[in-house]
Scaffold this motif. Structure first.
Motif, PDB file in Angstrom:
ATOM      1  N   LYS A  43     -30.401   8.832 -92.400  1.00  0.00           N
ATOM      2  CA  LYS A  43     -30.048   7.412 -92.403  1.00  0.00           C
ATOM      3  C   LYS A  43     -30.945   6.671 -91.415  1.00  0.00           C
ATOM      4  CE  LYS A  43     -25.365   8.583 -93.752  1.00  0.00           C
ATOM      5  NZ  LYS A  43     -23.933   8.651 -93.377  1.00  0.00           N
ATOM      6  N   PRO A  44     -31.899   5.897 -91.911  1.00  0.00           N
ATOM      7  CA  PRO A  44     -32.913   5.321 -91.028  1.00  0.00           C
ATOM      8  C   PRO A  44     -32.654   3.890 -90.568  1.00  0.00           C
ATOM      9  CG  PRO A  44     -33.611   5.058 -93.293  1.00  0.00           C
ATOM     10  CD  PRO A  44     -32.246   5.726 -93.333  1.00  0.00           C
ATOM     11  N   ALA A  45     -31.628   3.227 -91.121  1.00  0.00           N
ATOM     12  CA  ALA A  45     -31.526   1.779 -90.965  1.00  0.00           C
ATOM     13  C   ALA A  45     -30.336   1.364 -90.123  1.00  0.00           C
ATOM     14  CB  ALA A  45     -31.439   1.114 -92.340  1.00  0.00           C
ATOM     15  N   GLU A  96     -21.924   5.479 -83.886  1.00  0.00           N
ATOM     16  CA  GLU A  96     -21.815   5.283 -82.441  1.00  0.00           C
ATOM     17  C   GLU A  96     -20.375   5.432 -81.942  1.00  0.00           C
ATOM     18  OE1 GLU A  96     -25.221   3.237 -84.255  1.00  0.00           O
ATOM     19  OE2 GLU A  96     -23.059   3.155 -84.621  1.00  0.00           O
ATOM     20  N   GLY A  97     -19.441   5.711 -82.839  1.00  0.00           N
ATOM     21  CA  GLY A  97     -18.032   5.741 -82.489  1.00  0.00           C
ATOM     22  C   GLY A  97     -17.658   6.644 -81.331  1.00  0.00           C
ATOM     23  N   PRO A  98     -18.168   7.900 -81.257  1.00  0.00           N
ATOM     24  CA  PRO A  98     -17.792   8.744 -80.112  1.00  0.00           C
ATOM     25  C   PRO A  98     -18.211   8.164 -78.761  1.00  0.00           C
ATOM     26  CG  PRO A  98     -18.628  10.096 -81.899  1.00  0.00           C
ATOM     27  CD  PRO A  98     -18.878   8.669 -82.291  1.00  0.00           C
ATOM     28  N   ARG A  99     -19.363   7.496 -78.715  1.00  0.00           N
ATOM     29  CA  ARG A  99     -19.782   6.883 -77.445  1.00  0.00           C
ATOM     30  C   ARG A  99     -18.860   5.728 -77.084  1.00  0.00           C
ATOM     31  NH1 ARG A  99     -25.658   5.350 -78.663  1.00  0.00           N
ATOM     32  NH2 ARG A  99     -25.219   6.105 -80.762  1.00  0.00           N
ATOM     33  N   ALA A 118     -28.209  -0.449 -80.286  1.00  0.00           N
ATOM     34  CA  ALA A 118     -26.900   0.110 -80.611  1.00  0.00           C
ATOM     35  C   ALA A 118     -26.104   0.416 -79.338  1.00  0.00           C
ATOM     36  CB  ALA A 118     -27.058   1.368 -81.459  1.00  0.00           C
ATOM     37  N   ASP A 119     -26.767   0.957 -78.316  1.00  0.00           N
ATOM     38  CA  ASP A 119     -26.086   1.250 -77.060  1.00  0.00           C
ATOM     39  C   ASP A 119     -25.549  -0.030 -76.417  1.00  0.00           C
ATOM     40  OD1 ASP A 119     -26.426   3.988 -77.214  1.00  0.00           O
ATOM     41  OD2 ASP A 119     -28.220   4.018 -75.961  1.00  0.00           O
ATOM     42  N   ALA A 120     -26.320  -1.094 -76.499  1.00  0.00           N
ATOM     43  CA  ALA A 120     -25.855  -2.373 -75.951  1.00  0.00           C
ATOM     44  C   ALA A 120     -24.621  -2.860 -76.696  1.00  0.00           C
ATOM     45  CB  ALA A 120     -26.970  -3.409 -76.024  1.00  0.00           C
ATOM     46  N   ALA A 121     -24.594  -2.661 -78.017  1.00  0.00           N
ATOM     47  CA  ALA A 121     -23.428  -3.059 -78.806  1.00  0.00           C
ATOM     48  C   ALA A 121     -22.212  -2.214 -78.437  1.00  0.00           C
ATOM     49  CB  ALA A 121     -23.738  -2.929 -80.292  1.00  0.00           C
ATOM     50  N   VAL A 122     -22.418  -0.919 -78.178  1.00  0.00           N
ATOM     51  CA  VAL A 122     -21.313  -0.056 -77.755  1.00  0.00           C
ATOM     52  C   VAL A 122     -20.692  -0.590 -76.468  1.00  0.00           C
ATOM     53  CG1 VAL A 122     -20.740   2.224 -76.827  1.00  0.00           C
ATOM     54  CG2 VAL A 122     -22.100   2.039 -78.911  1.00  0.00           C
ATOM     55  N   ARG A 123     -21.512  -0.916 -75.492  1.00  0.00           N
ATOM     56  CA  ARG A 123     -20.993  -1.428 -74.212  1.00  0.00           C
ATOM     57  C   ARG A 123     -20.245  -2.747 -74.425  1.00  0.00           C
ATOM     58  NH1 ARG A 123     -26.135   0.456 -72.635  1.00  0.00           N
ATOM     59  NH2 ARG A 123     -27.007  -1.668 -72.707  1.00  0.00           N
ATOM     60  N   ARG A 124     -20.799  -3.598 -75.247  1.00  0.00           N
ATOM     61  CA  ARG A 124     -20.172  -4.899 -75.502  1.00  0.00           C
ATOM     62  C   ARG A 124     -18.816  -4.724 -76.194  1.00  0.00           C
ATOM     63  NH1 ARG A 124     -23.968  -6.632 -78.240  1.00  0.00           N
ATOM     64  NH2 ARG A 124     -23.173  -6.642 -80.378  1.00  0.00           N
ATOM     65  N   HIS A 125     -18.768  -3.852 -77.182  1.00  0.00           N
ATOM     66  CA  HIS A 125     -17.529  -3.683 -77.936  1.00  0.00           C
ATOM     67  C   HIS A 125     -16.481  -2.904 -77.145  1.00  0.00           C
ATOM     68  CE1 HIS A 125     -20.007  -4.416 -81.806  1.00  0.00           C
ATOM     69  NE2 HIS A 125     -19.387  -5.522 -81.413  1.00  0.00           N
ATOM     70  N   ALA A 126     -16.901  -1.982 -76.297  1.00  0.00           N
ATOM     71  CA  ALA A 126     -15.936  -1.291 -75.437  1.00  0.00           C
ATOM     72  C   ALA A 126     -15.284  -2.289 -74.481  1.00  0.00           C
ATOM     73  CB  ALA A 126     -16.621  -0.166 -74.674  1.00  0.00           C
ATOM     74  N   ALA A 127     -16.078  -3.157 -73.894  1.00  0.00           N
ATOM     75  CA  ALA A 127     -15.529  -4.167 -72.983  1.00  0.00           C
ATOM     76  C   ALA A 127     -14.589  -5.109 -73.724  1.00  0.00           C
ATOM     77  CB  ALA A 127     -16.659  -4.948 -72.321  1.00  0.00           C
ATOM     78  N   ALA A 185     -26.264  -4.143 -85.247  1.00  0.00           N
ATOM     79  CA  ALA A 185     -27.065  -3.177 -84.488  1.00  0.00           C
ATOM     80  C   ALA A 185     -26.710  -1.736 -84.801  1.00  0.00           C
ATOM     81  CB  ALA A 185     -26.909  -3.425 -82.996  1.00  0.00           C
ATOM     82  N   TYR A 186     -25.554  -1.494 -85.381  1.00  0.00           N
ATOM     83  CA  TYR A 186     -25.128  -0.113 -85.595  1.00  0.00           C
ATOM     84  C   TYR A 186     -25.825   0.514 -86.799  1.00  0.00           C
ATOM     85  CZ  TYR A 186     -21.418  -0.766 -82.143  1.00  0.00           C
ATOM     86  OH  TYR A 186     -20.721  -0.978 -80.989  1.00  0.00           O
ATOM     87  N   ARG A 187     -25.855   1.834 -86.807  1.00  0.00           N
ATOM     88  CA  ARG A 187     -26.511   2.535 -87.913  1.00  0.00           C
ATOM     89  C   ARG A 187     -25.748   2.302 -89.207  1.00  0.00           C
ATOM     90  NH1 ARG A 187     -27.592   8.981 -87.991  1.00  0.00           N
ATOM     91  NH2 ARG A 187     -25.598   9.005 -89.090  1.00  0.00           N
ATOM     92  N   ASP A 188     -26.473   2.041 -90.251  1.00  0.00           N
ATOM     93  CA  ASP A 188     -25.850   1.751 -91.542  1.00  0.00           C
ATOM     94  C   ASP A 188     -25.462   3.054 -92.238  1.00  0.00           C
ATOM     95  OD1 ASP A 188     -25.377  -0.500 -93.615  1.00  0.00           O
ATOM     96  OD2 ASP A 188     -26.325   1.104 -94.752  1.00  0.00           O
TER      97      ASP A 188
END
Length: 502
Positions: free
Chosen positions: A265-267, A334-337, A287-296, A251-254
């Motif tokens: 970077k569009p993908a 997405e790292g800073p988030r 991507a936001d959902a992946a951030v929440r999942r990986h932070a947890a 889900a993260y930006r490539d």
């Protein structure tokens, strides 16, 4: 943020570093690296820290800033260059609007935010911003030697001079020298702790295997009172691992896929073996959902690790996770988030979040240890910087050191020629060039940089011996000009380099 902690203590260490890039190429390697990291990592990470400071938080993380990077973030040429780059980023976003309207809108908002933050907070350089963060105690600052050398391969005299010069540079920018450093490449050779003690350094980083994985506390090194902290690989690799680390999530930006007409970077990553043309468009919601999942997941990993260490040692323990700052935002969009989510969630999970200084104050210091020769490179040894792939660079560096130490640098007054000769030598000895060659990352550029600085040093050394060279030194100073306080007499002995009692 630094109180409580029934589960144990967590320290996040960020290492901010780029080699001297100003005036040495733009694209695809050179100044572009600086401006991308500045826009996508340094601006958002500092914004996050300023928001924590406004909330009254202290000891949020330990921030390493190498002297050679700090010099660029304060340099008027680089400040103008970034401002131009940010404006160009916005123009590229506008140009993409007819073809990629959603991407263009996102990039317009991001570039507008970056321009506003830079113009409001950074126009006078990084030092005023960093001084505020250090003064509010939201971070502990780590410094380092000038120009980021691989210290074990330096002559002890040059090693000590480089460290004094780097600490003095930080003291000039911030008002005091840091008590801790990020040892370049986490490289260590037995006895270096005594160099650190003489320079006023009280703590530094090594990689976990250097402590045989026993990273649950800081450890005094040898007979010194200098404390080393080891990176906990079990926790750090949840993010860092190229195989299973979070940034590779579909889900993260490539990072590697570009719209070549705009440079944007569009993908999304989509999959590890998916060709760029087949990657799916980036979806911020996913991507936001992946951030929440990986932070947890990261918080759960830290808690589980601390519980296991407490069971093993019978007392609350410490976990140190360390990363390059440039990972957050530049390499991992997405790292800073993710970073903010983790730093807010850990205290809620019963983890004391603090700095390396705070860990010492909390008593997380164990028995003395003997540290073997080591680094955080592949194999945890030195071969990335002195292996057969870089034998020519190693030989060149040895030659630079021999000639430098043979020069007569003593004298009643400073010499601009001698100062610039030493400056070029330090730039030639940067660990970055060997790393880039061994890793085959812009290897030709790295070999060129090592060669050009060595040649400039040799030229100035010959002019110095002939009693000439002031004009040439001034020309090179305009191109290679970090560490303006550098006094070559400090390498000859009997002269303290800089204002700090290092």
């Amino acid at each position: 943020m630094s109180t409580g902690g029934s589960e144990g203590t967590f320290c996040l260490v960020l290492h901010s570093h780029l080699p001297w890039l100003a005036h040495h190429g733009a694209w695809p390697v050179g100044e572009e690296w600086l401006y991308q990291a500045w826009a996508h990592s340094y601006l958002p990470v500092v914004d996050l820290l300023e928001r924590f400071a406004a909330e009254g938080r202290e000891d949020v993380l330990t921030l390493g800033v190498t002297p050679v990077l700090a010099a660029q973030l304060d340099d008027p040429y680089c400040l103008r260059g970034l401002h131009d780059w940010l404006g160009d980023w916005q123009l590229r976003a506008h140009g993409a609007a007819p073809r990629l309207p959603d991407l263009a809108a996102r990039e317009h908002r991001a570039s507008a935010w970056a321009l506003e933050r830079f113009e409001a907070r950074w126009r006078h350089g990084f030092s005023p911003v960093l001084r505020s963060l250090v003064g509010s105690r939201v971070v502990e600052l780590l410094g380092g030697p000038a120009a980021h050398p691989f210290q074990p391969l330096l002559d002890p005299r040059l090693r000590a001079f480089s460290l004094r010069t780097g600490l003095a540079d930080t003291a000039l920018r911030l008002g005091s020298a840091p008590e801790g450093i990020w040892a370049p490449e986490c490289a260590y050779a037995p006895g270096m702790e005594h160099d650190y003690a003489r320079a006023g350094v009280r703590r530094f980083l090594v990689d976990g295997p250097s402590l045989r994985g026993d990273t649950a506390a800081g450890r005094p090194v040898g007979t010194s009172d200098v404390v080393c902290f080891g990176r906990d690989l079990e926790v750090s690799y949840r993010v860092w691992s190229p195989r299973v680390g979070y940034p590779g999530d579909p889900a993260y930006r490539d990072f590697h896929t570009y719209d070549h007409a705009s440079g944007l970077k569009p993908a999304r990553v989509t999959g590890k073996n998916v060709a760029p043309r087949d990657k799916r468009p980036y979806d911020p919601v996913a991507a936001d959902a992946a951030v929440r999942r990986h932070a947890a997941d990261f918080v759960d990993t830290v808690v589980a690790r601390l519980r296991a260490l407490k069971e093993r040692h019978g007392r609350p323990s410490l976990v140190v996770a360390a990363y390059d700052t440039e990972l957050y935002g530049h390499w991992w969009h997405e790292g800073p988030r993710w970073l903010e989510a983790v730093l807010r969630a850990l205290p809620e999970a019963g983890v004391r979040v603090t700095t390396l200084r705070g860990a010492v104050e909390a008593g997380h210091v164990g028995a003395p240890v003997e540290v073997p020769p080591s680094s955080w490179g592949a194999g945890k040894d030195w071969h990335v910087w002195n292996g057969p792939q870089v034998a020519d660079i190693v030989a060149g560096n040895e030659g630079v050191q021999r000639e430098l130490l043979a020069l007569d640098l003593a004298g009643p007054a400073r010499s601009a020629v001698a100062d610039q000769a030493v400056r070029e030598a330090l730039l030639a000895l940067s660990s970055d060039w060997a790393f880039m060659v061994t890793k085959d990352s812009a290897a030709d550029y790295a070999r060129y940089r090592a060669k050009v600085h060595a040649e400039r040093f040799a030229e100035l050394a010959a002019l110095l011996r002939a009693g000439r060279g002031a004009r040439r030194a001034a020309e090179l100073r305009r191109v290679d000009g970090p560490f303006g306080h550098l006094d070559a007499r400090g390498l000859a002995g009997g002269w303290e380099d800089g204002p700090c009692a290092c």
